[in-house]
Enzyme design. Structure first.
Site, short mmCIF file in Angstrom:
data_model
loop_
_atom_site.label_atom_id
_atom_site.label_comp_id
_atom_site.label_asym_id
_atom_site.label_seq_id
_atom_site.Cartn_x
_atom_site.Cartn_y
_atom_site.Cartn_z
N HIS A 125 -9.77 8.65 -5.68
CA HIS A 125 -9.34 7.84 -4.52
C HIS A 125 -8.49 6.72 -5.03
O HIS A 125 -7.62 6.56 -4.28
CB HIS A 125 -10.85 7.30 -3.91
CG HIS A 125 -10.69 6.60 -2.85
ND1 HIS A 125 -10.67 7.10 -1.56
CD2 HIS A 125 -10.49 5.27 -2.57
CE1 HIS A 125 -10.48 5.93 -0.79
NE2 HIS A 125 -10.44 4.95 -1.40
N GLU A 126 -8.93 5.94 -5.80
CA GLU A 126 -8.23 4.77 -6.49
C GLU A 126 -6.69 4.89 -6.66
O GLU A 126 -5.73 4.28 -6.42
CB GLU A 126 -8.76 3.72 -7.25
CG GLU A 126 -10.21 3.11 -6.57
CD GLU A 126 -10.19 2.45 -5.25
OE1 GLU A 126 -9.15 1.95 -4.90
OE2 GLU A 126 -11.40 2.45 -4.51
N HIS A 176 -4.46 5.31 -3.85
CA HIS A 176 -3.61 4.00 -3.64
C HIS A 176 -2.78 3.88 -4.44
O HIS A 176 -1.65 3.27 -3.99
CB HIS A 176 -4.72 2.98 -3.30
CG HIS A 176 -5.94 3.32 -2.46
ND1 HIS A 176 -5.33 3.31 -1.03
CD2 HIS A 176 -7.23 3.10 -2.30
CE1 HIS A 176 -6.60 3.31 -0.37
NE2 HIS A 176 -7.63 3.30 -1.11
#
Length: 327
Positions: A243-244, A247
């Site tokens: 997920h990170e 980003h």
């Protein structure tokens, strides 16, 4: 039923094949254009609003008073305009100097294990958890868990262990975090620096968006026990990292902007009014077509629930890579 397919394959040891099932172009396929212009700094470089790059994944009921992953509509417009400006600048550079546009990318990864002391409780996680995390990233970004294949693979270059109680736990937005990253970050814009430790405010992780100028804060922070085999129940299969890194490669949350506007600026992720937690199969919070994308890596569901990126997200990440991080 909304749970991740091929879960056993997904967690098997070893790096998944990074052969692409589709060829991604540098055009912003699936990306919704920005609605407003962005003010340029001297020399044509675009300045990003201070601290608008922070993005966090949060556990349900986390005690954080401020969720640093929430961007305002203005910040989204500025970021989208900055991406457009970076692409124009890149196109001009290619025309004049022959810069390379990449269709496949292997990202070098440097992992900084921040420890309070030499115990597991003090942050000293084993190397095996880190190598498993790299395998999880490779499978997720290759489409090996059921989603779209992306252009990205990950290569572990170094594990750097640092015992410093002043940096433990890692506190989002603190002077200690800035000191840590200023002291430890290595490589260029194409190097992923991953910082692992106990985190503040119940956060699972946070990341920076790409920028035209390398900032020492650039990188990903993740809860050490969110890695595969960790103790963070329901969040210990490595997808906080997935997920990170999304980003870091310029993806927003699937619920960005709620049901209106341009949402997450990707056309093939259904609109979602708010973050989804646990694994609420059949959730539908917006009137637009499509159920909430609870299985998408950019939502907030359990690791066991999320398994995919979309083709539009894959295209957006590669577009941003060529705009911001490619040599």
């Amino acid at each position: 039923m909304g749970l991740r397919p091929n879960l056993l394959t997904r967690r098997a040891a070893g790096v998944a094949s990074t052969t692409l099932a589709l060829l991604l172009s540098t055009a912003a396929v699936g990306v919704v254009p920005a609605a407003s212009a962005f003010s340029a700094a001297p020399g044509g470089a675009c300045a990003e609003p201070a601290d608008s790059h922070a993005n966090a994944r949060v556990k349900p009921g986390a005690a954080a008073t401020h969720d640093p992953n929430e961007l305002t509509a203005k910040q989204i417009r500025e970021r989208e305009a900055d991406l457009a400006a970076a692409l124009r600048q890149r196109a001009n550079f290619r025309a004049g100097a022959g810069a390379t546009t990449l269709a496949t990318v292997t990202i070098p990864v440097v992992v900084h294990v921040i420890q309070e002391n030499s115990t597991r409780a003090g942050g000293n996680i084993p190397d095996s958890m880190i190598t498993s995390q790299i395998s999880v990233l490779n499978q997720a970004y290759a489409g090996g868990t059921g989603g779209a294949a992306t252009a990205f693979a990950f290569r572990l270059d170094k594990i750097n262990r640092v015992t410093n109680p002043a940096w433990y736990p890692i506190v989002n937005g603190s002077s200690a975090e800035r000191s840590m990253k200023s002291s430890l970050r290595v490589g260029g814009k194409n190097t992923l620096n991953l910082y692992l430790g106990e985190l503040s405010d119940g956060l699972l992780g946070w990341a920076t968006f790409p920028q035209q100028t390398l900032n020492t804060m650039d990188g990903v922070v993740a809860l050490n026990e969110s890695l595969p085999g960790g103790t963070a129940t329901n969040y210990n299969q490595g997808d906080t990292g997935t997920h990170e890194v999304g980003h870091w490669l310029n993806l927003y949350h699937t619920f960005q902007g709620g049901c209106g506007g341009s949402g997450d600026s990707v056309s093939d992720t259904p609109a979602e009014a708010s973050p989804a937690y646990e694994c609420p199969t059949g959730r539908n919070t917006c009137s637009a077509t499509g159920l909430d994308p609870i299985t998408n890596f950019m939502d907030y569901t359990y690791d066991s629930c999320m398994y995919q990126f979309t083709a539009g997200q894959a295209s957006r990440m590669l577009t941003a890579w060529n705009a911001y991080r490619a040599a």
